[in-house]
Structure formats: structure tokens, C-alpha cells
Design a protein around this motif. Structure first.
Motif, PDB file in Angstrom:
ATOM      1  N   GLU A  99       0.932  -1.247  -0.005  1.00 55.09           N
ATOM      2  CA  GLU A  99       0.059   0.166  -0.104  1.00 55.09           C
ATOM      3  C   GLU A  99       0.910   1.281   0.024  1.00 55.09           C
ATOM      4  OE1 GLU A  99      -3.695   1.826   2.617  1.00 55.09           O
ATOM      5  OE2 GLU A  99      -2.676   0.186   3.249  1.00 55.09           O
ATOM      6  N   ASP A 100       0.353   2.098  -0.736  1.00 58.89           N
ATOM      7  CA  ASP A 100       1.062   3.657  -0.660  1.00 58.89           C
ATOM      8  C   ASP A 100       1.390   4.286   0.698  1.00 58.89           C
ATOM      9  OD1 ASP A 100       0.972   3.425  -3.477  1.00 58.89           O
ATOM     10  OD2 ASP A 100       0.066   5.327  -3.751  1.00 58.89           O
ATOM     11  N   LEU A 101       2.409   4.788   0.927  1.00 64.35           N
ATOM     12  CA  LEU A 101       2.604   5.624   1.991  1.00 64.35           C
ATOM     13  C   LEU A 101       2.116   6.971   1.692  1.00 64.35           C
ATOM     14  CD1 LEU A 101       4.346   5.552   4.894  1.00 64.35           C
ATOM     15  CD2 LEU A 101       6.301   6.293   3.465  1.00 64.35           C
ATOM     16  N   LEU A 102       1.361   7.402   2.538  1.00 63.21           N
ATOM     17  CA  LEU A 102       0.935   8.620   2.190  1.00 63.21           C
ATOM     18  C   LEU A 102       1.325  10.047   3.383  1.00 63.21           C
ATOM     19  CD1 LEU A 102      -2.929   7.703   2.365  1.00 63.21           C
ATOM     20  CD2 LEU A 102      -1.390   8.199   0.481  1.00 63.21           C
ATOM     21  N   ALA A 103       1.610  10.902   2.599  1.00 62.12           N
ATOM     22  CA  ALA A 103       2.342  12.231   3.377  1.00 62.12           C
ATOM     23  C   ALA A 103       1.648  13.288   2.523  1.00 62.12           C
ATOM     24  CB  ALA A 103       3.832  12.151   2.956  1.00 62.12           C
ATOM     25  N   ALA A 104       1.923  14.566   3.515  1.00 61.32           N
ATOM     26  CA  ALA A 104       1.162  15.672   3.045  1.00 61.32           C
ATOM     27  C   ALA A 104       2.185  16.786   3.470  1.00 61.32           C
ATOM     28  CB  ALA A 104       0.014  15.663   3.514  1.00 61.32           C
ATOM     29  N   GLY A 105       1.860  18.126   2.515  1.00 59.92           N
ATOM     30  CA  GLY A 105       2.948  19.034   2.874  1.00 59.92           C
ATOM     31  C   GLY A 105       2.432  20.414   2.305  1.00 59.92           C
ATOM     32  N   THR A 106       3.602  21.316   2.565  1.00 63.10           N
ATOM     33  CA  THR A 106       3.038  22.739   2.139  1.00 63.10           C
ATOM     34  C   THR A 106       4.062  23.491   1.339  1.00 63.10           C
ATOM     35  OG1 THR A 106       3.543  23.813   4.175  1.00 63.10           O
ATOM     36  CG2 THR A 106       1.319  23.141   4.148  1.00 63.10           C
ATOM     37  N   VAL A 107       3.731  24.268   0.310  1.00 62.32           N
ATOM     38  CA  VAL A 107       4.709  25.181  -0.212  1.00 62.32           C
ATOM     39  C   VAL A 107       4.470  26.829   0.383  1.00 62.32           C
ATOM     40  CG1 VAL A 107       5.459  26.410  -2.207  1.00 62.32           C
ATOM     41  CG2 VAL A 107       4.710  24.076  -2.615  1.00 62.32           C
ATOM     42  N   CYS A 108       5.105  27.219   1.584  1.00 61.18           N
ATOM     43  CA  CYS A 108       4.997  28.370   2.364  1.00 61.18           C
ATOM     44  C   CYS A 108       5.451  29.557   1.532  1.00 61.18           C
ATOM     45  CB  CYS A 108       5.666  28.185   3.487  1.00 61.18           C
ATOM     46  SG  CYS A 108       4.924  26.846   4.770  1.00 61.18           S
ATOM     47  N   TRP A 109       4.507  30.438   1.590  1.00 58.59           N
ATOM     48  CA  TRP A 109       4.962  31.555   0.906  1.00 58.59           C
ATOM     49  C   TRP A 109       4.551  32.992   1.817  1.00 58.59           C
ATOM     50  CZ3 TRP A 109       1.266  35.369  -0.492  1.00 58.59           C
ATOM     51  CH2 TRP A 109      -0.103  34.809  -0.481  1.00 58.59           C
ATOM     52  N   ARG A 110       5.277  34.126   1.633  1.00 57.42           N
ATOM     53  CA  ARG A 110       5.060  35.325   2.099  1.00 57.42           C
ATOM     54  C   ARG A 110       5.556  36.330   1.170  1.00 57.42           C
ATOM     55  NH1 ARG A 110       9.310  36.003   6.986  1.00 57.42           N
ATOM     56  NH2 ARG A 110       8.094  37.968   7.338  1.00 57.42           N
ATOM     57  N   ARG A 111       4.801  37.720   1.668  1.00 58.58           N
ATOM     58  CA  ARG A 111       5.324  38.762   0.816  1.00 58.58           C
ATOM     59  C   ARG A 111       5.944  39.760   1.677  1.00 58.58           C
ATOM     60  NH1 ARG A 111       0.336  38.099  -2.330  1.00 58.58           N
ATOM     61  NH2 ARG A 111       0.796  37.479  -4.352  1.00 58.58           N
ATOM     62  N   VAL A 112       7.025  40.291   1.173  1.00 57.93           N
ATOM     63  CA  VAL A 112       7.958  41.220   2.124  1.00 57.93           C
ATOM     64  C   VAL A 112       7.991  42.476   1.505  1.00 57.93           C
ATOM     65  CG1 VAL A 112       8.966  39.311   3.433  1.00 57.93           C
ATOM     66  CG2 VAL A 112       9.942  40.214   1.386  1.00 57.93           C
ATOM     67  N   GLY A 157       9.053  47.618  -3.783  1.00 53.86           N
ATOM     68  CA  GLY A 157       7.644  47.038  -3.906  1.00 53.86           C
ATOM     69  C   GLY A 157       7.664  45.815  -3.152  1.00 53.86           C
ATOM     70  N   GLU A 158       6.729  44.945  -3.245  1.00 53.39           N
ATOM     71  CA  GLU A 158       6.633  43.741  -2.683  1.00 53.39           C
ATOM     72  C   GLU A 158       7.389  42.636  -3.215  1.00 53.39           C
ATOM     73  OE1 GLU A 158       2.521  43.440   0.201  1.00 53.39           O
ATOM     74  OE2 GLU A 158       2.416  42.631  -1.898  1.00 53.39           O
ATOM     75  N   GLN A 159       7.924  41.611  -2.527  1.00 51.58           N
ATOM     76  CA  GLN A 159       8.620  40.553  -3.089  1.00 51.58           C
ATOM     77  C   GLN A 159       7.968  39.272  -2.344  1.00 51.58           C
ATOM     78  OE1 GLN A 159      12.974  40.101  -2.069  1.00 51.58           O
ATOM     79  NE2 GLN A 159      13.410  39.080  -4.182  1.00 51.58           N
ATOM     80  N   LEU A 160       8.078  38.410  -3.546  1.00 50.76           N
ATOM     81  CA  LEU A 160       7.533  37.134  -3.012  1.00 50.76           C
ATOM     82  C   LEU A 160       8.382  36.200  -2.766  1.00 50.76           C
ATOM     83  CD1 LEU A 160       4.861  35.111  -2.970  1.00 50.76           C
ATOM     84  CD2 LEU A 160       5.358  34.656  -5.433  1.00 50.76           C
ATOM     85  N   VAL A 199      13.444  32.168   0.095  1.00 51.43           N
ATOM     86  CA  VAL A 199      14.245  32.521  -1.134  1.00 51.43           C
ATOM     87  C   VAL A 199      13.471  33.387  -1.890  1.00 51.43           C
ATOM     88  CG1 VAL A 199      15.934  30.751  -1.020  1.00 51.43           C
ATOM     89  CG2 VAL A 199      13.879  30.360  -2.224  1.00 51.43           C
ATOM     90  N   PRO A 200      13.704  34.068  -2.937  1.00 56.57           N
ATOM     91  CA  PRO A 200      12.518  34.825  -4.013  1.00 56.57           C
ATOM     92  C   PRO A 200      12.303  33.563  -4.804  1.00 56.57           C
ATOM     93  CG  PRO A 200      14.854  36.054  -3.674  1.00 56.57           C
ATOM     94  CD  PRO A 200      15.208  34.721  -3.009  1.00 56.57           C
ATOM     95  N   ALA A 201      10.681  33.753  -5.203  1.00 56.50           N
ATOM     96  CA  ALA A 201       9.998  32.720  -5.695  1.00 56.50           C
ATOM     97  C   ALA A 201      10.863  32.138  -7.025  1.00 56.50           C
ATOM     98  CB  ALA A 201       8.820  33.304  -5.944  1.00 56.50           C
ATOM     99  N   ALA A 202      11.237  33.118  -7.737  1.00 57.95           N
ATOM    100  CA  ALA A 202      11.857  32.783  -8.816  1.00 57.95           C
ATOM    101  C   ALA A 202      13.352  32.044  -8.942  1.00 57.95           C
ATOM    102  CB  ALA A 202      12.219  34.032  -9.792  1.00 57.95           C
ATOM    103  N   GLU A 203      13.865  32.122  -7.580  1.00 58.16           N
ATOM    104  CA  GLU A 203      15.227  31.390  -7.339  1.00 58.16           C
ATOM    105  C   GLU A 203      14.855  30.086  -6.918  1.00 58.16           C
ATOM    106  OE1 GLU A 203      17.825  33.572  -5.297  1.00 58.16           O
ATOM    107  OE2 GLU A 203      17.392  35.379  -6.451  1.00 58.16           O
ATOM    108  N   ALA A 204      13.745  29.808  -6.189  1.00 60.31           N
ATOM    109  CA  ALA A 204      13.390  28.540  -5.551  1.00 60.31           C
ATOM    110  C   ALA A 204      13.431  27.246  -6.268  1.00 60.31           C
ATOM    111  CB  ALA A 204      12.150  28.733  -4.817  1.00 60.31           C
ATOM    112  N   ARG A 205      12.944  27.349  -7.542  1.00 58.93           N
ATOM    113  CA  ARG A 205      12.987  26.029  -8.387  1.00 58.93           C
ATOM    114  C   ARG A 205      14.397  25.373  -8.798  1.00 58.93           C
ATOM    115  NH1 ARG A 205      12.729  23.361 -13.351  1.00 58.93           N
ATOM    116  NH2 ARG A 205      10.942  22.458 -13.649  1.00 58.93           N
ATOM    117  N   ALA A 206      15.419  26.290  -8.704  1.00 60.50           N
ATOM    118  CA  ALA A 206      16.592  25.728  -9.164  1.00 60.50           C
ATOM    119  C   ALA A 206      17.208  25.233  -7.857  1.00 60.50           C
ATOM    120  CB  ALA A 206      17.362  27.038  -9.582  1.00 60.50           C
ATOM    121  N   ARG A 207      16.876  25.365  -6.482  1.00 68.22           N
ATOM    122  CA  ARG A 207      17.450  25.008  -5.352  1.00 68.22           C
ATOM    123  C   ARG A 207      16.735  23.777  -4.977  1.00 68.22           C
ATOM    124  NH1 ARG A 207      18.866  29.407  -1.788  1.00 68.22           N
ATOM    125  NH2 ARG A 207      19.473  31.187  -3.107  1.00 68.22           N
TER     126      ARG A 207
END
Length: 317
Positions: A3-16, A21-24, A117-125
Motif C-alpha cells: 500500500e502507498d505511504l501517504l504524506a502531505a506538505g506545504t509550499v509556504c510563501w510570504r510577501r515582504v 515594492g513587495e517581493q514574493l 528565497v525569492p520565488a523565481a530562485e526557489a525552483r533551481a534550489r
């Protein structure tokens, strides 16, 4: 395969705020043993739902208290050379300034560091392709300014006593013992979505269904005939339409407890109020068993962009 092992999570974000202006910003975690970079997530505890696990794991790994925003999707990958499969469901989750200040995180044996990290840089990390593909969904929402969402949760009342000599009037039927248990089970699952308002049919079985949630949250229940089956039977849904439009306009996370025959019309009114495209998903979201519910995610600032996601939970206990 087991049976599948089930898990859950979040992509947390904030604007500063920044001078320009604001940065995501997006939160990445550096795990100690795995030496990787990913998002907060973890396995479900026995009897736990996916939404509960996502909120709990985020708190345990980051010290951040969050409510769930729009669901981003589910990823799957094999474990132990393919002998087991892991399924992880993710939600976007805004981190308020107060939540960030209240974080109790300290480096530990599971998570070595947190990195905003800035949203645009997170994917590469990110260390894993599956995480990067999931993150693409988040980026598309961010690109269209659709991260700031609210939820409208359509909830069918819990199991009620059948209509009989003791309760000849339908609206006076109470919950059974099993229904009362369902009402208690609902509390932590619904809480994961951060409800701010509770609306209910005036029927006793609906009011009893949301009573434990209201008590837990310290909220009052706004009871209205426009959500009742008696009102629906009369055939004039003008007040119901006005109410659903008001709920969408207010942009507050709202739980609505009603009846099986009424739920399809409430779902259709959500479609009309948001300019959404109707489809088979609507019937599936309204076909709920007792104590089942569907969560509709809508842009708080751009509700006319339509329903962004729907997730349905037939209560298991």
C-alpha cells in the motif's frame, strides 16, 4: 507492491516589502539526514487526514502555524527500489508576519535550516524533479496573482435520525450518536483550512453538525433559512443566490452546512458567482455522504478568475 505511504506538505510563501515594492518569498527546508532541499512534508499519523498532516508537519518542521490555501497537486515516487510507493499531497500556505515572528524553529536532527528565497530562485534550489514540477503549478498561480485565496466549504450535515413519529417535522431531526461522532471528527480537518465564518441551514441536524467546530474556533454560527431544505423545497432560490454571492464577495474562508438536495444548487451558485466554467467536477463535489465536504478555492482579490481548485472529502471514521 504494498500500500502507498501517504504524506502531505506545504509550499509556504510570504510577501515582504522592498524599496521596489513587495517581493514574493518561498520557504525551503534543508533536511539534515538526506542532505537535500525540499518543502515541509511528512507522513500521516494513524487516523489523520491529508489536510491535518500538512498543517501539523509544517508546524513540526518549521515552527510555523499555517492554514491551507489552494491545493497544488499530488506527487508520487517509489521507495526502496520500488517495493513501496509514496504519495504526497501539497497545498500553498501563506505565512503571515505574525506567524513568522512566532516561529519556534531551531535546527534539529530532521531539519538543519530554513531558507526564505525569492520565488523565481526557489525552483533551481530544489533537489528533486517531482518537487520542481509541483512548484511549477505554484509559479503559474503566482504569475497570475492567484495565490491569495479563500475557501468556500460545502458540508453535508452528519448522520441524522430518520423522520418518524418522534420528530414529525423534518427540520427538528437530531444527529444520531454516529453523527455526533462525525461532527467531532470534522473539527481538526476543517480547521486545517482556516475557517473564519460558519453558516448553516436552520435545521437542527445542520446546526448540531457545526456546533463542535464553532465551539473549538470560538465562532458563532450564522443560521439562515436560505440554506435549508424547506426553503429549497419552496423553489425560490433568489435569497440563496444573494447569499452565495455575498460569501464570495466577502472573501473570507467560510464553511456552509446544508442538505444533500440543496448542495448541487449551492455549488452551481458558486460557479455563477465566480464566472467559472461548469463541468462534471461540480456534480462530484456536491454528491456528498453524511458529513462529507468539498472545499472550493477562489481568488480573494480576483474571484472572477473562477474556481481554482476543488477537493472533496467523504468523511472516513
Amino acid at each position: 507492491m504494498s500500500e502507498d505511504l501517504l504524506a502531505a506538505g506545504t509550499v509556504c510563501w510570504r510577501r515582504v516589502p522592498t524599496p521596489a515594492g513587495e517581493q514574493l518569498l518561498v520557504l525551503l527546508i534543508h533536511r539534515t539526514k538526506q542532505r537535500d532541499v525540499s518543502f515541509p512534508k511528512g507522513k500521516l499519523d494513524p487516523g489523520e487526514s491529508m489536510p491535518q498532516a500538512a498543517v501539523r508537519e509544517t508546524l513540526e518542521e518549521t515552527g510555523l502555524r499555517v492554514s491551507l490555501g489552494v491545493m497544488l497537486g499530488t506527487i508520487h515516487y517509489d521507495l526502496n527500489g520500488g517495493s513501496r510507493r509514496k504519495t504526497v499531497q501539497y497545498w500553498a500556505a501563506e505565512v503571515t508576519g505574525a506567524a513568522a515572528l512566532a516561529s519556534t524553529f531551531t535546527p534539529n536532527g530532521e531539519v538543519q535550516a530554513l531558507e526564505w528565497v525569492p520565488a523565481a530562485e526557489a525552483r533551481a534550489r530544489l533537489s528533486y524533479r517531482a518537487d520542481r514540477e509541483l512548484y511549477d503549478v505554484f509559479l503559474r498561480l503566482a504569475e497570475h496573482d492567484l495565490l491569495d485565496t479563500c475557501t468556500v466549504t460545502l458540508l453535508r450535515h452528519a448522520k441524522a435520525e430518520p423522520r418518524g413519529a418522534d420528530t414529525p417535522e423534518d427540520h427538528l431531526r437530531a444527529l444520531t450518536a454516529a453523527g455526533q461522532q462525525q461532527a467531532q471528527i470534522l473539527v481538526p480537518i476543517l480547521e486545517a483550512f482556516g475557517p473564519k465564518r460558519i453558516r448553516s441551514s436552520t435545521a437542527r441536524r445542520c446546526l448540531e453538525t457545526v456546533a463542535p467546530l464553532a465551539t473549538h474556533l470560538g465562532s458563532r454560527v450564522r443560521a439562515t433559512k436560505a440554506l435549508s431544505q424547506d426553503f429549497w423545497d419552496a423553489g425560490d432560490l433568489a435569497d440563496t443566490r444573494r447569499l452565495m454571492g455575498k460569501i464570495v464577495k466577502q472573501g473570507k474562508n467560510t464553511v456552509i452546512c446544508s442538505h444533500r438536495p440543496v448542495l448541487p444548487d449551492l455549488a452551481r451558485e458558486l460557479v455563477l458567482a465566480t464566472g467559472s466554467v461548469p463541468g462534471d467536477y461540480l456534480a462530484a463535489a456536491a454528491a456528498l455522504p453524511p458529513a462529507g465536504f468539498s472545499v472550493f478555492h477562489i481568488s480573494r482579490t480576483r474571484p472572477g478568475a473562477g474556481i481554482l481548485a476543488v477537493e472533496t472529502y467523504p468523511l472516513k471514521h
